[in-house]
Design a protein around this motif. Structure first.
Motif, PDB file in Angstrom:
ATOM      1  N   VAL A   1       0.940  -1.249  -0.745  1.00 17.17           N
ATOM      2  CA  VAL A   1      -0.250   0.120  -0.217  1.00 17.17           C
ATOM      3  C   VAL A   1       0.952   1.460   0.314  1.00 17.17           C
ATOM      4  CG1 VAL A   1      -1.573   1.713   1.279  1.00 17.17           C
ATOM      5  CG2 VAL A   1      -2.258  -0.950   1.315  1.00 17.17           C
ATOM      6  N   TYR A   2       1.702   1.570   1.323  1.00 17.03           N
ATOM      7  CA  TYR A   2       2.727   2.172   0.796  1.00 17.03           C
ATOM      8  C   TYR A   2       3.617   2.809  -0.525  1.00 17.03           C
ATOM      9  CZ  TYR A   2       1.880   3.678   5.431  1.00 17.03           C
ATOM     10  OH  TYR A   2       1.394   4.306   6.915  1.00 17.03           O
ATOM     11  N   GLY A   3       3.718   1.157  -0.997  1.00 17.54           N
ATOM     12  CA  GLY A   3       4.684   1.615  -2.104  1.00 17.54           C
ATOM     13  C   GLY A   3       4.007   1.973  -3.225  1.00 17.54           C
ATOM     14  N   TYR A   4       2.286   2.019  -3.401  1.00 16.39           N
ATOM     15  CA  TYR A   4       1.860   2.227  -4.164  1.00 16.39           C
ATOM     16  C   TYR A   4       1.386   4.072  -3.910  1.00 16.39           C
ATOM     17  CZ  TYR A   4       1.056  -1.953  -6.818  1.00 16.39           C
ATOM     18  OH  TYR A   4       1.084  -3.288  -7.948  1.00 16.39           O
ATOM     19  N   LEU A   5       1.584   4.649  -3.021  1.00 12.80           N
ATOM     20  CA  LEU A   5       1.388   5.401  -1.818  1.00 12.80           C
ATOM     21  C   LEU A   5       2.081   6.075  -3.169  1.00 12.80           C
ATOM     22  CD1 LEU A   5      -0.452   7.211  -1.026  1.00 12.80           C
ATOM     23  CD2 LEU A   5       0.810   6.935   1.314  1.00 12.80           C
ATOM     24  N   VAL A   6       3.319   5.891  -2.964  1.00 11.62           N
ATOM     25  CA  VAL A   6       4.269   7.085  -2.515  1.00 11.62           C
ATOM     26  C   VAL A   6       4.320   7.176  -4.415  1.00 11.62           C
ATOM     27  CG1 VAL A   6       6.927   6.874  -3.421  1.00 11.62           C
ATOM     28  CG2 VAL A   6       6.072   6.094  -0.647  1.00 11.62           C
ATOM     29  N   LEU A   7       4.342   5.861  -5.655  1.00 13.17           N
ATOM     30  CA  LEU A   7       4.535   6.556  -6.639  1.00 13.17           C
ATOM     31  C   LEU A   7       3.300   6.893  -7.216  1.00 13.17           C
ATOM     32  CD1 LEU A   7       5.247   2.201  -7.532  1.00 13.17           C
ATOM     33  CD2 LEU A   7       6.491   4.571  -7.479  1.00 13.17           C
ATOM     34  N   ALA A   8       2.358   6.634  -6.392  1.00 10.06           N
ATOM     35  CA  ALA A   8       0.546   7.786  -7.028  1.00 10.06           C
ATOM     36  C   ALA A   8       1.364   9.341  -6.872  1.00 10.06           C
ATOM     37  CB  ALA A   8      -0.392   6.905  -6.310  1.00 10.06           C
ATOM     38  N   ILE A   9       1.622   9.714  -5.621  1.00 10.07           N
ATOM     39  CA  ILE A   9       1.891  10.483  -5.278  1.00 10.07           C
ATOM     40  C   ILE A   9       3.462  11.331  -6.013  1.00 10.07           C
ATOM     41  CG2 ILE A   9       3.375  12.205  -3.602  1.00 10.07           C
ATOM     42  CD1 ILE A   9       1.046  11.197  -1.400  1.00 10.07           C
ATOM     43  N   SER A  10       4.021  10.667  -6.740  1.00  5.44           N
ATOM     44  CA  SER A  10       4.954  10.744  -7.545  1.00  5.44           C
ATOM     45  C   SER A  10       4.560  11.432  -8.772  1.00  5.44           C
ATOM     46  CB  SER A  10       6.200   9.674  -7.357  1.00  5.44           C
ATOM     47  OG  SER A  10       6.901   9.152  -6.540  1.00  5.44           O
ATOM     48  N   CYS A  11       3.749  10.212  -9.169  1.00  7.23           N
ATOM     49  CA  CYS A  11       2.909  11.016 -10.532  1.00  7.23           C
ATOM     50  C   CYS A  11       2.440  12.171 -10.072  1.00  7.23           C
ATOM     51  CB  CYS A  11       2.340  10.000 -10.624  1.00  7.23           C
ATOM     52  SG  CYS A  11       2.809   8.558 -11.515  1.00  7.23           S
ATOM     53  N   GLU A  12       1.760  12.265  -9.149  1.00  6.42           N
ATOM     54  CA  GLU A  12       0.544  13.638  -8.785  1.00  6.42           C
ATOM     55  C   GLU A  12       1.868  14.858  -8.917  1.00  6.42           C
ATOM     56  OE1 GLU A  12      -2.375  13.671  -5.761  1.00  6.42           O
ATOM     57  OE2 GLU A  12      -2.019  11.388  -5.489  1.00  6.42           O
ATOM     58  N   LEU A  13       3.241  14.625  -8.451  1.00  9.26           N
ATOM     59  CA  LEU A  13       3.780  16.010  -8.236  1.00  9.26           C
ATOM     60  C   LEU A  13       5.018  15.957  -9.321  1.00  9.26           C
ATOM     61  CD1 LEU A  13       5.414  14.982  -4.878  1.00  9.26           C
ATOM     62  CD2 LEU A  13       3.861  17.043  -5.285  1.00  9.26           C
ATOM     63  N   ALA A  14       4.602  14.973 -10.503  1.00  6.51           N
ATOM     64  CA  ALA A  14       5.301  15.271 -11.418  1.00  6.51           C
ATOM     65  C   ALA A  14       4.427  15.716 -12.440  1.00  6.51           C
ATOM     66  CB  ALA A  14       5.477  13.854 -12.145  1.00  6.51           C
ATOM     67  N   GLY A  15       3.289  15.716 -12.344  1.00  7.74           N
ATOM     68  CA  GLY A  15       2.021  16.521 -13.060  1.00  7.74           C
ATOM     69  C   GLY A  15       2.620  17.978 -13.219  1.00  7.74           C
ATOM     70  N   PRO A  16       2.881  18.494 -12.123  1.00  8.24           N
ATOM     71  CA  PRO A  16       2.714  20.135 -12.325  1.00  8.24           C
ATOM     72  C   PRO A  16       3.626  20.916 -13.388  1.00  8.24           C
ATOM     73  CG  PRO A  16       1.569  19.598 -10.476  1.00  8.24           C
ATOM     74  CD  PRO A  16       1.749  18.631 -10.763  1.00  8.24           C
ATOM     75  N   MET A  17       5.201  19.544 -13.035  1.00  8.30           N
ATOM     76  CA  MET A  17       6.590  19.823 -13.139  1.00  8.30           C
ATOM     77  C   MET A  17       6.767  19.791 -14.912  1.00  8.30           C
ATOM     78  SD  MET A  17       8.333  20.125 -10.690  1.00  8.30           S
ATOM     79  CE  MET A  17       9.941  20.035 -10.985  1.00  8.30           C
ATOM     80  N   ILE A  18       6.170  19.127 -14.864  1.00  4.95           N
ATOM     81  CA  ILE A  18       5.170  18.729 -16.830  1.00  4.95           C
ATOM     82  C   ILE A  18       4.676  19.943 -17.281  1.00  4.95           C
ATOM     83  CG2 ILE A  18       4.554  17.518 -18.334  1.00  4.95           C
ATOM     84  CD1 ILE A  18       5.404  14.852 -16.790  1.00  4.95           C
ATOM     85  N   LEU A  19       4.003  20.184 -16.767  1.00  4.19           N
ATOM     86  CA  LEU A  19       2.812  21.178 -17.293  1.00  4.19           C
ATOM     87  C   LEU A  19       3.750  22.257 -17.074  1.00  4.19           C
ATOM     88  CD1 LEU A  19       0.324  21.840 -18.066  1.00  4.19           C
ATOM     89  CD2 LEU A  19      -0.547  22.089 -15.493  1.00  4.19           C
ATOM     90  N   GLY A  20       4.351  22.655 -16.386  1.00  3.26           N
ATOM     91  CA  GLY A  20       5.410  24.337 -15.857  1.00  3.26           C
ATOM     92  C   GLY A  20       6.480  24.749 -17.369  1.00  3.26           C
ATOM     93  N   ALA A  21       6.563  22.847 -17.634  1.00  6.01           N
ATOM     94  CA  ALA A  21       8.242  23.267 -18.567  1.00  6.01           C
ATOM     95  C   ALA A  21       7.569  23.500 -19.604  1.00  6.01           C
ATOM     96  CB  ALA A  21       8.715  21.489 -18.294  1.00  6.01           C
ATOM     97  N   ALA A  22       5.923  22.650 -20.159  1.00  7.60           N
ATOM     98  CA  ALA A  22       5.386  22.644 -21.669  1.00  7.60           C
ATOM     99  C   ALA A  22       4.303  24.745 -21.396  1.00  7.60           C
ATOM    100  CB  ALA A  22       3.902  21.982 -21.138  1.00  7.60           C
ATOM    101  N   ILE A  23       4.007  24.705 -20.517  1.00 11.42           N
ATOM    102  CA  ILE A  23       3.673  26.621 -20.112  1.00 11.42           C
ATOM    103  C   ILE A  23       5.092  27.612 -21.041  1.00 11.42           C
ATOM    104  CG2 ILE A  23       2.974  28.917 -18.879  1.00 11.42           C
ATOM    105  CD1 ILE A  23       1.175  26.663 -17.089  1.00 11.42           C
ATOM    106  N   ASP A  24       6.347  27.214 -20.082  1.00  6.87           N
ATOM    107  CA  ASP A  24       7.554  27.401 -20.597  1.00  6.87           C
ATOM    108  C   ASP A  24       7.903  27.779 -21.754  1.00  6.87           C
ATOM    109  OD1 ASP A  24       7.958  28.633 -17.889  1.00  6.87           O
ATOM    110  OD2 ASP A  24       9.410  26.866 -17.863  1.00  6.87           O
ATOM    111  N   LEU A  25       8.062  26.556 -22.340  1.00 12.09           N
ATOM    112  CA  LEU A  25       7.607  26.414 -23.767  1.00 12.09           C
ATOM    113  C   LEU A  25       6.468  27.397 -24.758  1.00 12.09           C
ATOM    114  CD1 LEU A  25       8.956  22.131 -24.158  1.00 12.09           C
ATOM    115  CD2 LEU A  25       9.967  24.626 -24.965  1.00 12.09           C
ATOM    116  N   LEU A  26       5.817  27.230 -24.473  1.00 10.79           N
ATOM    117  CA  LEU A  26       4.576  28.175 -25.441  1.00 10.79           C
ATOM    118  C   LEU A  26       5.034  29.815 -25.006  1.00 10.79           C
ATOM    119  CD1 LEU A  26       1.628  26.335 -23.797  1.00 10.79           C
ATOM    120  CD2 LEU A  26       2.510  26.320 -26.315  1.00 10.79           C
ATOM    121  N   LEU A  27       5.793  29.972 -23.668  1.00 11.87           N
ATOM    122  CA  LEU A  27       5.963  31.597 -23.877  1.00 11.87           C
ATOM    123  C   LEU A  27       7.476  32.210 -24.375  1.00 11.87           C
ATOM    124  CD1 LEU A  27       5.732  31.754 -19.022  1.00 11.87           C
ATOM    125  CD2 LEU A  27       4.066  32.715 -21.357  1.00 11.87           C
ATOM    126  N   ALA A  28       8.010  30.557 -24.961  1.00 13.76           N
ATOM    127  CA  ALA A  28       8.911  31.209 -25.769  1.00 13.76           C
ATOM    128  C   ALA A  28       8.977  30.969 -26.928  1.00 13.76           C
ATOM    129  CB  ALA A  28      10.164  30.213 -25.290  1.00 13.76           C
TER     130      ALA A  28
END
Length: 179
Positions: A21-48
């Motif tokens: 349960v904890y292993g899946y929890l860590v992986l799921a939260i990692s995906c949740e935290l990776a989403g905004p990072m990917i979105l931020g990089a895409a927004i930076d590219l759109l600004l460029a």
């Protein structure tokens, strides 16, 4: 704390399931935290994109934004899949722990003297036992799972903010003592 440790003693025999349960929890939260990072990089590219001088550069930026968009979608779907798997294991763990608690309670009730059973109605005893088992379940489920999820999500977000911009992290965390 002593009562909580006693309740957590029922989880100990199911340590492998809890680890899953904890292993899946860590992986799921990692995906949740990776989403905004990917979105931020895409927004930076759109600004460029607005400052791109050639059509080839614009096309390359748009293709990279598309890759980030697909990555965002994949990470989001993977996070949901991992979260689903976590909930399946968590439900299995909860069922087993509740079963162990109920068996132990039943054994304890069976060892009570006949005078106790004569003085108390069986309906009241069943109602109290059901309510108490449910309250114990709620306590340990919120303590073990929800607490860990909050700590991991808040800690991960704090680390990401500090990695991105330490000054922003200091500004954001300066309000914690007042909160």
């Amino acid at each position: 704390a002593r009562v909580l440790l006693r309740i957590l003693g029922f989880v100990r025999p199911h340590a492998m399931l809890l680890g899953g349960v904890y292993g899946y929890l860590v992986l799921a939260i990692s995906c949740e935290l990776a989403g905004p990072m990917i979105l931020g990089a895409a927004i930076d590219l759109l600004l460029a994109l607005g400052t791109a001088e050639t059509a080839a550069l614009r096309e390359r930026i748009l293709s990279e934004v598309t890759v980030y968009g697909v990555g965002f979608l994949v990470v989001g779907l993977l996070g949901q899949l991992l979260n689903f798997r976590k909930e399946v294991l968590r439900t299995r763990l909860n069922t087993r722990v509740l079963s162990d608690i109920r068996v132990r309670l039943y054994d304890a009730i069976q060892r009570l003297c006949f005078r106790y059973h004569d003085a108390n109605h069986s309906g009241d005893l069943i109602t109290k036992a059901t309510r108490d088992v449910y309250q114990v379940h709620t306590l340990y489920a919120e303590t073990i799972f929800l607490g860990a999820e909050i700590v991991l999500l808040a800690g991960g977000a704090a680390v990401l903010i500090a990695v991105i911009d330490w000054r922003l992290a200091l500004l954001a965390f300066s309000t914690f003592p007042f909160a």
